[in-house]
Enzyme design. Structure first.
Site, short mmCIF file in Angstrom:
data_model
loop_
_atom_site.label_atom_id
_atom_site.label_comp_id
_atom_site.label_asym_id
_atom_site.label_seq_id
_atom_site.Cartn_x
_atom_site.Cartn_y
_atom_site.Cartn_z
N HIS A 305 0.86 -1.18 0.00
CA HIS A 305 0.00 0.00 0.00
C HIS A 305 0.89 1.23 0.00
O HIS A 305 1.96 1.21 0.61
CB HIS A 305 -0.90 0.00 1.25
CG HIS A 305 -2.07 0.91 1.13
ND1 HIS A 305 -1.98 2.25 1.42
CD2 HIS A 305 -3.35 0.69 0.74
CE1 HIS A 305 -3.16 2.81 1.21
NE2 HIS A 305 -4.00 1.89 0.79
N ASP A 363 -7.96 -5.34 0.25
CA ASP A 363 -8.45 -6.16 -0.86
C ASP A 363 -8.11 -7.63 -0.72
O ASP A 363 -8.66 -8.47 -1.45
CB ASP A 363 -7.87 -5.65 -2.19
CG ASP A 363 -8.40 -4.27 -2.49
OD1 ASP A 363 -9.59 -4.06 -2.28
OD2 ASP A 363 -7.62 -3.42 -2.93
#
Ligand code: ACO
Length: 429
Positions: A305, A363
Protein backbone atom coordinates in the site's frame (compact mmCIF):
# COMPACT_ATOMS: atom_id res chain seq x y z
CA UNK A 1 10.09 20.68 13.44
CA UNK A 2 10.63 24.45 13.63
CA UNK A 3 7.88 26.88 12.59
CA UNK A 4 9.64 27.69 9.33
CA UNK A 5 11.72 25.76 6.80
CA UNK A 6 14.60 27.29 4.86
CA UNK A 7 15.37 26.53 1.25
CA UNK A 8 18.39 27.83 -0.65
CA UNK A 9 18.02 28.27 -4.38
CA UNK A 10 20.84 29.78 -6.48
CA UNK A 11 22.55 31.11 -3.36
CA UNK A 12 19.46 32.87 -2.04
CA UNK A 13 17.72 31.68 1.11
CA UNK A 14 13.93 31.53 1.31
CA UNK A 15 11.79 30.81 4.34
CA UNK A 16 8.50 28.90 4.28
CA UNK A 17 5.93 28.35 7.04
CA UNK A 18 5.63 24.88 8.57
CA UNK A 19 2.02 23.91 9.26
CA UNK A 20 1.02 21.55 12.05
CA UNK A 21 -1.95 19.18 11.85
CA UNK A 22 -3.85 17.79 14.85
CA UNK A 23 -1.81 14.62 14.46
CA UNK A 24 0.56 13.45 11.75
CA UNK A 25 3.66 14.90 10.11
CA UNK A 26 4.31 18.64 9.78
CA UNK A 27 3.74 20.15 6.34
CA UNK A 28 5.95 22.74 4.67
CA UNK A 29 3.71 25.33 3.03
CA UNK A 30 5.29 25.95 -0.37
CA UNK A 31 2.25 27.63 -1.93
CA UNK A 32 4.31 30.83 -2.39
CA UNK A 33 7.40 28.99 -3.67
CA UNK A 34 6.87 29.84 -7.34
CA UNK A 35 5.94 33.47 -6.65
CA UNK A 36 9.03 33.94 -4.46
CA UNK A 37 11.63 31.82 -6.28
CA UNK A 38 10.35 31.09 -9.81
CA UNK A 39 10.84 27.36 -9.13
CA UNK A 40 8.35 24.48 -8.82
CA UNK A 41 8.64 21.29 -6.79
CA UNK A 42 8.82 17.89 -8.49
CA UNK A 43 6.84 15.10 -6.82
CA UNK A 44 5.42 12.48 -9.22
CA UNK A 45 2.77 10.37 -7.50
CA UNK A 46 2.42 13.15 -4.87
CA UNK A 47 4.32 11.04 -2.34
CA UNK A 48 5.43 14.12 -0.37
CA UNK A 49 2.69 16.59 -1.26
CA UNK A 50 -0.44 17.51 0.69
CA UNK A 51 -2.93 19.01 -1.74
CA UNK A 52 -5.53 20.11 0.83
CA UNK A 53 -6.38 20.52 4.50
CA UNK A 54 -8.95 17.98 5.67
CA UNK A 55 -10.81 17.13 8.87
CA UNK A 56 -12.30 13.86 7.66
CA UNK A 57 -9.93 10.90 7.73
CA UNK A 58 -6.52 10.27 9.30
CA UNK A 59 -4.19 7.42 8.45
CA UNK A 60 -0.96 6.55 10.22
CA UNK A 61 0.47 4.13 7.69
CA UNK A 62 3.43 3.09 9.84
CA UNK A 63 1.27 2.24 12.85
CA UNK A 64 -1.63 0.80 10.79
CA UNK A 65 -4.16 3.31 12.17
CA UNK A 66 -7.27 4.56 10.34
CA UNK A 67 -9.57 7.16 11.95
CA UNK A 68 -12.80 8.62 10.54
CA UNK A 69 -13.34 12.03 12.18
CA UNK A 70 -11.12 10.77 15.02
CA UNK A 71 -12.91 7.45 15.60
CA UNK A 72 -10.87 4.24 15.06
CA UNK A 73 -12.15 2.17 12.17
CA UNK A 74 -12.23 -0.96 14.38
CA UNK A 75 -14.81 0.69 16.70
CA UNK A 76 -17.00 1.96 13.88
CA UNK A 77 -16.93 -1.37 12.04
CA UNK A 78 -17.68 -3.37 15.21
CA UNK A 79 -20.05 -1.16 17.23
CA UNK A 80 -21.48 1.23 14.62
CA UNK A 81 -23.00 0.72 11.20
CA UNK A 82 -22.60 2.10 7.71
CA UNK A 83 -25.33 4.75 7.73
CA UNK A 84 -24.06 6.11 11.04
CA UNK A 85 -20.59 6.20 9.48
CA UNK A 86 -22.01 8.05 6.47
CA UNK A 87 -23.50 10.66 8.80
CA UNK A 88 -20.23 10.95 10.69
CA UNK A 89 -18.14 11.38 7.54
CA UNK A 90 -20.52 13.84 5.94
CA UNK A 91 -21.55 16.00 8.92
CA UNK A 92 -18.47 15.57 11.13
CA UNK A 93 -20.09 14.12 14.28
CA UNK A 94 -21.90 10.92 15.23
CA UNK A 95 -25.67 11.53 14.99
CA UNK A 96 -27.98 11.88 17.99
CA UNK A 97 -30.92 9.43 18.04
CA UNK A 98 -33.18 12.03 16.34
CA UNK A 99 -30.57 12.95 13.74
CA UNK A 100 -29.95 9.30 12.99
CA UNK A 101 -33.66 8.56 12.58
CA UNK A 102 -34.10 11.44 10.14
CA UNK A 103 -30.96 10.60 8.17
CA UNK A 104 -31.90 6.91 7.84
CA UNK A 105 -35.40 7.97 6.76
CA UNK A 106 -34.04 10.44 4.17
CA UNK A 107 -31.63 7.92 2.68
CA UNK A 108 -34.16 5.06 2.74
CA UNK A 109 -36.76 7.20 0.97
CA UNK A 110 -34.48 8.27 -1.88
CA UNK A 111 -33.33 4.86 -3.08
CA UNK A 112 -35.44 4.69 -6.24
CA UNK A 113 -33.97 6.04 -9.46
CA UNK A 114 -35.91 7.90 -12.16
CA UNK A 115 -37.74 5.24 -14.17
CA UNK A 116 -36.32 6.66 -17.40
CA UNK A 117 -32.86 5.77 -16.11
CA UNK A 118 -33.92 2.14 -15.82
CA UNK A 119 -34.26 2.09 -19.61
CA UNK A 120 -30.63 3.16 -19.99
CA UNK A 121 -29.46 -0.26 -18.88
CA UNK A 122 -30.99 -1.84 -21.96
CA UNK A 123 -28.54 0.06 -24.16
CA UNK A 124 -25.55 -1.76 -22.68
CA UNK A 125 -24.24 -5.14 -23.77
CA UNK A 126 -25.01 -7.75 -21.12
CA UNK A 127 -21.31 -8.64 -20.98
CA UNK A 128 -20.21 -5.02 -20.37
CA UNK A 129 -17.97 -4.69 -17.33
CA UNK A 130 -20.19 -3.51 -14.44
CA UNK A 131 -17.77 -0.65 -13.73
CA UNK A 132 -18.29 0.66 -17.28
CA UNK A 133 -22.03 0.71 -16.58
CA UNK A 134 -21.52 2.37 -13.18
CA UNK A 135 -19.43 5.23 -14.59
CA UNK A 136 -22.11 5.91 -17.19
CA UNK A 137 -25.12 5.58 -14.88
CA UNK A 138 -23.71 7.75 -12.10
CA UNK A 139 -22.62 10.38 -14.63
CA UNK A 140 -26.17 10.22 -16.02
CA UNK A 141 -27.66 11.17 -12.62
CA UNK A 142 -26.74 14.76 -13.48
CA UNK A 143 -29.07 14.54 -16.47
CA UNK A 144 -32.01 13.60 -14.19
CA UNK A 145 -31.50 15.57 -11.00
CA UNK A 146 -30.87 19.11 -12.28
CA UNK A 147 -32.43 20.51 -9.15
CA UNK A 148 -29.39 19.50 -7.11
CA UNK A 149 -26.53 20.51 -9.37
CA UNK A 150 -26.10 24.12 -8.21
CA UNK A 151 -22.93 23.65 -6.18
CA UNK A 152 -23.18 27.15 -4.72
CA UNK A 153 -26.37 26.23 -2.83
CA UNK A 154 -25.68 24.29 0.42
CA UNK A 155 -29.12 22.64 0.41
CA UNK A 156 -28.67 21.43 -3.18
CA UNK A 157 -25.26 20.07 -2.24
CA UNK A 158 -26.86 18.16 0.63
CA UNK A 159 -29.69 16.80 -1.54
CA UNK A 160 -27.25 15.64 -4.23
CA UNK A 161 -25.14 13.94 -1.56
CA UNK A 162 -28.14 12.17 0.00
CA UNK A 163 -29.28 11.12 -3.45
CA UNK A 164 -25.96 9.50 -4.23
CA UNK A 165 -25.67 7.68 -0.88
CA UNK A 166 -29.25 6.44 -1.40
CA UNK A 167 -29.19 5.60 -5.11
CA UNK A 168 -25.77 4.02 -5.56
CA UNK A 169 -26.94 0.66 -4.10
CA UNK A 170 -29.90 0.66 -6.49
CA UNK A 171 -27.71 1.43 -9.50
CA UNK A 172 -25.11 -1.14 -8.40
CA UNK A 173 -27.76 -3.84 -7.87
CA UNK A 174 -29.41 -3.09 -11.23
CA UNK A 175 -25.99 -3.24 -12.86
CA UNK A 176 -25.55 -6.69 -11.35
CA UNK A 177 -29.01 -7.89 -12.35
CA UNK A 178 -28.50 -6.68 -15.90
CA UNK A 179 -25.10 -8.38 -16.02
CA UNK A 180 -26.57 -11.76 -15.01
CA UNK A 181 -29.74 -11.38 -17.08
CA UNK A 182 -32.26 -11.25 -14.23
CA UNK A 183 -35.16 -8.82 -13.70
CA UNK A 184 -34.46 -5.71 -11.67
CA UNK A 185 -35.57 -5.80 -8.03
CA UNK A 186 -36.76 -2.46 -6.67
CA UNK A 187 -35.70 -1.13 -3.25
CA UNK A 188 -37.63 -2.06 -0.09
CA UNK A 189 -38.03 0.55 2.65
CA UNK A 190 -38.54 -1.97 5.46
CA UNK A 191 -34.97 -3.23 5.10
CA UNK A 192 -31.71 -1.75 6.36
CA UNK A 193 -29.22 -0.29 3.87
CA UNK A 194 -27.16 -3.49 3.59
CA UNK A 195 -30.21 -5.79 3.71
CA UNK A 196 -31.91 -3.80 0.98
CA UNK A 197 -28.81 -4.01 -1.19
CA UNK A 198 -28.50 -7.79 -0.78
CA UNK A 199 -32.22 -8.10 -1.47
CA UNK A 200 -31.99 -6.05 -4.67
CA UNK A 201 -29.04 -8.20 -5.79
CA UNK A 202 -30.20 -11.68 -4.88
CA UNK A 203 -34.01 -11.73 -4.71
CA UNK A 204 -35.92 -13.04 -7.74
CA UNK A 205 -39.65 -12.58 -8.43
CA UNK A 206 -40.42 -16.30 -8.26
CA UNK A 207 -39.60 -16.90 -4.59
CA UNK A 208 -39.19 -15.17 -1.25
CA UNK A 209 -35.72 -14.06 -0.29
CA UNK A 210 -34.90 -13.70 3.38
CA UNK A 211 -31.72 -11.78 4.09
CA UNK A 212 -29.35 -13.63 6.43
CA UNK A 213 -28.49 -11.12 9.22
CA UNK A 214 -24.88 -12.36 9.48
CA UNK A 215 -24.36 -11.71 5.77
CA UNK A 216 -26.05 -8.30 6.02
CA UNK A 217 -23.73 -7.42 8.90
CA UNK A 218 -20.69 -8.53 6.85
CA UNK A 219 -21.89 -6.43 3.90
CA UNK A 220 -22.46 -3.44 6.16
CA UNK A 221 -18.97 -3.86 7.62
CA UNK A 222 -17.38 -4.02 4.16
CA UNK A 223 -19.18 -0.76 3.31
CA UNK A 224 -17.98 0.86 6.55
CA UNK A 225 -14.37 -0.20 6.00
CA UNK A 226 -14.36 1.21 2.47
CA UNK A 227 -16.21 4.44 3.23
CA UNK A 228 -13.22 6.80 3.10
CA UNK A 229 -9.46 6.71 2.89
CA UNK A 230 -8.33 10.35 2.72
CA UNK A 231 -6.57 11.61 -0.42
CA UNK A 232 -6.19 8.38 -2.44
CA UNK A 233 -6.22 8.41 -6.26
CA UNK A 234 -10.01 8.34 -6.72
CA UNK A 235 -10.71 10.86 -3.96
CA UNK A 236 -8.09 13.20 -5.39
CA UNK A 237 -9.77 12.70 -8.78
CA UNK A 238 -13.13 13.72 -7.29
CA UNK A 239 -11.56 16.80 -5.70
CA UNK A 240 -9.73 17.74 -8.91
CA UNK A 241 -12.88 17.33 -11.00
CA UNK A 242 -14.87 19.28 -8.41
CA UNK A 243 -12.30 22.07 -8.25
CA UNK A 244 -13.43 23.23 -11.69
CA UNK A 245 -17.01 23.60 -10.44
CA UNK A 246 -18.29 20.41 -12.10
CA UNK A 247 -21.54 19.06 -10.63
CA UNK A 248 -21.27 16.42 -7.88
CA UNK A 249 -22.70 13.55 -9.95
CA UNK A 250 -20.05 14.14 -12.64
CA UNK A 251 -17.34 14.30 -9.96
CA UNK A 252 -18.36 10.98 -8.42
CA UNK A 253 -18.46 9.40 -11.91
CA UNK A 254 -14.85 10.60 -12.35
CA UNK A 255 -13.96 8.99 -9.00
CA UNK A 256 -15.54 5.70 -10.09
CA UNK A 257 -13.49 5.76 -13.33
CA UNK A 258 -10.29 6.21 -11.33
CA UNK A 259 -11.22 3.53 -8.81
CA UNK A 260 -11.56 0.98 -11.62
CA UNK A 261 -7.78 0.61 -12.13
CA UNK A 262 -6.08 -2.57 -10.83
CA UNK A 263 -3.60 -0.59 -8.71
CA UNK A 264 -6.56 0.92 -6.81
CA UNK A 265 -10.11 -0.42 -6.41
CA UNK A 266 -9.64 -3.03 -9.13
CA UNK A 267 -7.17 -4.83 -6.85
CA UNK A 268 -9.87 -6.82 -5.02
CA UNK A 269 -10.90 -8.38 -8.31
CA UNK A 270 -7.26 -8.98 -9.21
CA UNK A 271 -6.52 -10.45 -5.76
CA UNK A 272 -9.28 -13.03 -6.03
CA UNK A 273 -8.29 -13.95 -9.60
CA UNK A 274 -4.76 -14.45 -8.31
CA UNK A 275 -5.94 -16.75 -5.48
CA UNK A 276 -7.98 -18.74 -8.00
CA UNK A 277 -5.00 -19.02 -10.33
CA UNK A 278 -2.77 -20.27 -7.53
CA UNK A 279 -5.57 -22.69 -6.61
CA UNK A 280 -3.82 -24.87 -4.03
CA UNK A 281 -1.38 -24.31 -1.19
CA UNK A 282 1.40 -26.38 -2.83
CA UNK A 283 1.61 -23.88 -5.73
CA UNK A 284 2.37 -20.94 -3.41
CA UNK A 285 6.21 -21.21 -3.23
CA UNK A 286 6.53 -21.14 -7.04
CA UNK A 287 4.15 -18.16 -7.19
CA UNK A 288 6.11 -16.25 -4.54
CA UNK A 289 9.32 -16.83 -6.54
CA UNK A 290 7.60 -15.36 -9.60
CA UNK A 291 6.52 -12.30 -7.59
CA UNK A 292 10.09 -11.75 -6.36
CA UNK A 293 11.47 -12.01 -9.90
CA UNK A 294 11.36 -8.42 -11.13
CA UNK A 295 11.38 -9.51 -14.79
CA UNK A 296 8.05 -11.36 -14.35
CA UNK A 297 5.99 -8.23 -13.71
CA UNK A 298 3.84 -10.29 -11.33
CA UNK A 299 2.77 -8.64 -8.07
CA UNK A 300 1.18 -10.18 -5.05
CA UNK A 301 -2.24 -8.56 -5.43
CA UNK A 302 -3.87 -7.42 -2.19
CA UNK A 303 -0.43 -6.78 -0.75
CA UNK A 304 1.38 -3.47 -0.35
CA UNK A 305 0.00 0.00 0.00
CA UNK A 306 1.24 3.49 -0.73
CA UNK A 307 0.46 4.63 2.81
CA UNK A 308 0.29 1.51 5.03
CA UNK A 309 3.73 0.20 5.80
CA UNK A 310 2.12 -2.06 8.40
CA UNK A 311 -0.90 -4.39 8.45
CA UNK A 312 -3.86 -2.54 6.92
CA UNK A 313 -6.32 -2.36 9.90
CA UNK A 314 -9.20 -3.04 7.51
CA UNK A 315 -7.64 -6.33 6.40
CA UNK A 316 -7.53 -7.54 10.03
CA UNK A 317 -11.25 -6.88 10.53
CA UNK A 318 -12.11 -8.60 7.26
CA UNK A 319 -10.02 -11.65 8.09
CA UNK A 320 -12.28 -12.17 11.15
CA UNK A 321 -15.41 -11.32 9.13
CA UNK A 322 -14.53 -14.00 6.56
CA UNK A 323 -14.83 -16.68 9.25
CA UNK A 324 -18.24 -15.38 10.43
CA UNK A 325 -19.57 -15.45 6.87
CA UNK A 326 -18.23 -18.94 6.23
CA UNK A 327 -19.82 -20.20 9.46
CA UNK A 328 -23.16 -18.59 8.57
CA UNK A 329 -23.09 -20.21 5.16
CA UNK A 330 -21.98 -23.56 6.55
CA UNK A 331 -18.80 -23.52 4.46
CA UNK A 332 -16.44 -25.81 6.33
CA UNK A 333 -13.51 -25.56 4.01
CA UNK A 334 -12.67 -23.11 1.28
CA UNK A 335 -9.45 -23.83 -0.61
CA UNK A 336 -9.16 -20.12 -1.48
CA UNK A 337 -9.20 -19.13 2.20
CA UNK A 338 -6.50 -21.75 2.83
CA UNK A 339 -4.44 -20.33 -0.03
CA UNK A 340 -4.94 -16.77 1.27
CA UNK A 341 -3.91 -17.66 4.82
CA UNK A 342 -0.85 -19.61 3.73
CA UNK A 343 0.15 -16.93 1.21
CA UNK A 344 -0.06 -14.34 3.95
CA UNK A 345 1.97 -16.51 6.34
CA UNK A 346 4.73 -17.15 3.80
CA UNK A 347 4.85 -13.56 2.55
CA UNK A 348 5.02 -12.11 6.06
CA UNK A 349 8.06 -14.24 6.86
CA UNK A 350 9.89 -13.62 3.57
CA UNK A 351 12.64 -10.93 3.61
CA UNK A 352 11.46 -9.59 0.21
CA UNK A 353 8.12 -8.54 1.72
CA UNK A 354 9.50 -7.67 5.17
CA UNK A 355 12.20 -5.36 3.75
CA UNK A 356 9.67 -3.54 1.57
CA UNK A 357 7.07 -3.41 4.35
CA UNK A 358 4.49 -5.18 2.22
CA UNK A 359 1.47 -6.33 4.26
CA UNK A 360 -2.04 -7.49 3.30
CA UNK A 361 -4.32 -4.60 2.35
CA UNK A 362 -8.13 -4.41 2.48
CA UNK A 363 -8.45 -6.16 -0.86
CA UNK A 364 -6.75 -9.34 0.24
CA UNK A 365 -9.75 -10.65 2.23
CA UNK A 366 -12.66 -8.60 0.88
CA UNK A 367 -12.78 -10.64 -2.33
CA UNK A 368 -13.06 -13.91 -0.43
CA UNK A 369 -16.06 -12.58 1.53
CA UNK A 370 -17.77 -11.06 -1.49
CA UNK A 371 -17.39 -14.31 -3.39
CA UNK A 372 -18.94 -16.22 -0.47
CA UNK A 373 -21.84 -13.72 -0.44
CA UNK A 374 -22.47 -14.65 -4.07
CA UNK A 375 -20.97 -11.76 -6.03
CA UNK A 376 -18.96 -12.44 -9.19
CA UNK A 377 -15.47 -10.87 -9.24
CA UNK A 378 -16.59 -8.36 -11.87
CA UNK A 379 -18.84 -6.78 -9.19
CA UNK A 380 -16.16 -6.32 -6.54
CA UNK A 381 -15.01 -2.86 -7.56
CA UNK A 382 -18.64 -1.78 -7.97
CA UNK A 383 -19.23 -2.57 -4.28
CA UNK A 384 -16.13 -0.59 -3.40
CA UNK A 385 -17.48 2.37 -5.42
CA UNK A 386 -20.85 2.13 -3.67
CA UNK A 387 -19.19 2.28 -0.24
CA UNK A 388 -16.65 4.97 -1.15
CA UNK A 389 -19.33 7.31 -2.53
CA UNK A 390 -19.93 8.79 0.94
CA UNK A 391 -16.21 9.45 1.36
CA UNK A 392 -15.95 11.07 -2.05
CA UNK A 393 -18.98 13.24 -1.50
CA UNK A 394 -17.84 14.29 1.99
CA UNK A 395 -14.42 15.25 0.60
CA UNK A 396 -16.07 17.10 -2.27
CA UNK A 397 -18.31 19.02 0.15
CA UNK A 398 -15.34 19.89 2.34
CA UNK A 399 -13.50 21.21 -0.70
CA UNK A 400 -16.42 23.30 -1.98
CA UNK A 401 -16.93 24.81 1.50
CA UNK A 402 -13.23 25.68 1.90
CA UNK A 403 -12.85 29.42 1.19
CA UNK A 404 -9.26 28.89 0.04
CA UNK A 405 -10.37 26.40 -2.62
CA UNK A 406 -8.97 27.05 -6.13
CA UNK A 407 -9.00 25.04 -9.32
CA UNK A 408 -6.49 22.17 -9.05
CA UNK A 409 -3.68 22.67 -11.52
CA UNK A 410 -0.42 20.75 -10.99
CA UNK A 411 2.77 21.98 -12.66
CA UNK A 412 5.26 19.96 -14.70
CA UNK A 413 8.93 19.58 -15.42
CA UNK A 414 8.98 20.00 -19.17
CA UNK A 415 11.59 17.75 -20.84
CA UNK A 416 10.34 17.88 -24.45
CA UNK A 417 11.91 19.78 -27.35
CA UNK A 418 12.64 23.48 -26.91
CA UNK A 419 10.94 25.86 -29.35
CA UNK A 420 11.65 24.95 -32.97
CA UNK A 421 10.43 26.03 -36.37
CA UNK A 422 7.65 24.22 -38.22
CA UNK A 423 8.97 22.28 -41.25
CA UNK A 424 6.74 22.06 -44.33
CA UNK A 425 6.15 18.49 -45.61
CA UNK A 426 8.47 19.07 -48.58
CA UNK A 427 11.41 19.52 -46.19
CA UNK A 428 10.66 16.51 -43.96
CA UNK A 429 11.83 13.78 -46.38
N1 ACO B 1 3.96 -7.53 -4.84
C1 ACO B 1 5.30 -7.57 -5.04
N2 ACO B 1 6.13 -6.51 -4.90
C2 ACO B 1 5.55 -5.35 -4.58
C3 ACO B 1 4.16 -5.22 -4.36
C4 ACO B 1 3.36 -6.37 -4.50
N3 ACO B 1 2.04 -6.33 -4.32
N4 ACO B 1 3.86 -3.94 -4.04
C5 ACO B 1 5.03 -3.27 -4.06
N5 ACO B 1 6.04 -4.12 -4.37
C6 ACO B 1 7.48 -3.79 -4.43
C7 ACO B 1 7.83 -3.01 -5.67
O1 ACO B 1 8.21 -3.87 -6.73
C8 ACO B 1 8.98 -2.16 -5.17
O2 ACO B 1 10.12 -2.97 -5.10
P1 ACO B 1 11.60 -2.36 -5.41
O3 ACO B 1 11.82 -1.34 -4.33
O4 ACO B 1 12.50 -3.54 -5.36
O5 ACO B 1 11.50 -1.75 -6.79
C9 ACO B 1 8.57 -1.81 -3.75
O6 ACO B 1 7.75 -2.90 -3.32
C10 ACO B 1 7.80 -0.50 -3.61
O7 ACO B 1 6.68 -0.55 -4.49
P2 ACO B 1 6.03 0.69 -5.23
O8 ACO B 1 5.28 0.20 -6.43
O9 ACO B 1 7.06 1.75 -5.44
O10 ACO B 1 5.01 1.18 -4.13
P3 ACO B 1 3.76 2.12 -4.37
O11 ACO B 1 3.50 2.80 -3.09
O12 ACO B 1 3.95 2.98 -5.57
O13 ACO B 1 2.59 1.07 -4.73
C11 ACO B 1 0.69 -0.27 -4.64
C12 ACO B 1 1.54 0.77 -3.91
C13 ACO B 1 0.28 0.24 -6.04
C14 ACO B 1 -0.59 -0.53 -3.85
C15 ACO B 1 1.49 -1.59 -4.79
O14 ACO B 1 1.87 -2.08 -3.51
C16 ACO B 1 0.76 -2.67 -5.56
O15 ACO B 1 0.79 -2.67 -6.80
N6 ACO B 1 0.06 -3.62 -4.86
C17 ACO B 1 -0.72 -4.64 -5.51
C18 ACO B 1 -2.04 -4.03 -5.93
C19 ACO B 1 -2.96 -3.80 -4.75
O16 ACO B 1 -3.16 -4.66 -3.91
N7 ACO B 1 -3.56 -2.60 -4.72
C20 ACO B 1 -4.55 -2.26 -3.70
C21 ACO B 1 -4.13 -1.08 -2.94
S1 ACO B 1 -5.30 -0.79 -1.65
C22 ACO B 1 -6.55 0.03 -2.39
O17 ACO B 1 -6.47 0.65 -3.41
C23 ACO B 1 -7.83 -0.06 -1.70
Amino acid sequence: MADTAKLEIAGKEHEFPVLKGTIGPDVVDISKLYAETGAFTFDPGFTSTAACKSTITYIDGDAGVLLYRGYPIEQLATDGDFLETCYLLYYGELPSATQRKKFVHDITHHTMIHEQMVLFFRGFRRDAHPMAVMVAMVGALSAFYHDSTDIGDPRQREIASHRMIAKLPTIAAMTYKYHVGQPFVYPRNNLSYAENFLHMCFAVPCEDYVVNPVLAKAMDRIFTLHADHEQNASTSTVRLAGSSGANPFACIAAGIACLWGPAHGGANEAALKMLEEIGTVDKIPAFIEKVKDKTSNVRLMGFGHRVYKNYDPRAKILQASAHEVFDALGIKDDPLLDVARELERIALSDPYFIDRKLYPNVDFYSGIILRALGFPTSMFTVLFALARTVGWISQWKEMIEDPSQRIGRPRQLYVGPAERKYKPMSERG
